[in-house]
Design a protein around this motif. Structure first.
Motif: not given
Length: 268
Positions: A46-48, A93-101, A119-122, A148-151
């Motif tokens: 996720r970080d990468q 930081k999970l949500a911040w990383n996954i919001a990168a797109p 997280v694949g869906f998120e 619950i969903p976290g990203s």
């Protein structure tokens, strides 16, 4: 011809569970989840992924980014054990990383087939376009883990389909077929599994034909006004329209229209 993308950031020398290729002549970069058969996404990954999107955002060779997965499934979700081992700071930081797109200024396309869970869906929801095959199954199964969903999954989904359908998906850990996802407005397009790559290729070519500046402006404007009052959104739209009227691309677009030729946009 695609080639492996080379990063200068030492944190991206060895990629964890995915690969990145670039096709300069097509102005396209592909991020491919590559931990078959289920392409489970690790915490480090996720970080990468965030760092990769940030790097590609600065690369002038790249106009469009495609996110996909190896094999029959996009991703079955995250590494469950990793949640128990990660520090609270890392998890925050999970949500911040996954919001990168979504933060990336360039168009990002998610190509989804098979399991697209958690997280694949998120991360797919954070992309601008979701092209799904008929085999795709979207789900946020965290309730089965007592979580619950976290990203950003439930929040983004509620914006798209409303609270009733989001509760149906989140609170029941319901799996949504690709065709249903398209009918509900979650997916941009649903195609036969064998047509997924060709459909994505065609969308990449379509997006490349537009002004890079107008594309960046449209994406930021739509993201920024997603939760704004209508009057505010109209004001922001007008300001951005006025700004683009000063661009070289707008002048080229008008001239090409009158000359009945294809515009040659340069992104300025």
């Amino acid at each position: 011809m695609s080639e492996a993308y080379t990063f200068s950031d030492p944190r991206l020398v060895e990629l964890d569970g995915f690969r990145v290729t670039i096709a300069p002549e097509k102005e396209r970069c592909d991020i491919v989840l590559d931990r078959a058969p289920l392409n489970v996404i690790s915490m480090a990954q996720r970080d990468q992924l965030r760092l990769v999107f940030e790097a590609l955002d600065e690369d002038e060779r790249v106009r469009v980014i495609v996110l996909s997965g190896t094999g029959e499934h996009f991703s079955s979700g995250g590494n469950i054990r990793g949640f128990m081992e990660a520090s609270p700071e890392h998890v925050s930081k999970l949500a911040w990383n996954i919001a990168a797109p979504a933060r990336c200024s360039k168009p990002v396309i998610a190509a989804n087939r098979g399991y697209t869970f958690g997280v694949g869906f998120e991360i797919s929801l954070a992309c601008d376009f979701r092209i799904v095959s008929e085999t795709c199954r979207y789900a946020l199964p965290e309730q089965k883990l007592g979580q619950i969903p976290g990203s950003g999954g439930s929040a983004r989904l509620q914006k798209i389909v409303g609270v009733t359908r989001t509760k149906d998906i989140v609170m029941r850990s319901r799996r949504i077929p690709g065709r249903t996802a398209f009918e509900w407005g979650i997916a941009t397009e649903c195609v036969a599994d064998g047509d997924l790559e060709a459909t994505v290729d065609a969308l990449v070519d379509e997006l490349r034909a537009f002004s890079p500046l107008a594309q960046r402006t449209a994406k930021k404007m739509l993201n920024d006004t997603d939760d704004a009052f209508l009057t505010t959104a109209i004001e922001v739209e007008g300001l951005n329209y006025s700004r683009l009227r000063q661009s070289e691309d707008f002048k080229e677009g008008v001239e090409a229209f009158h000359d009945k030729r294809k515009a040659n946009f340069v992104g300025r």
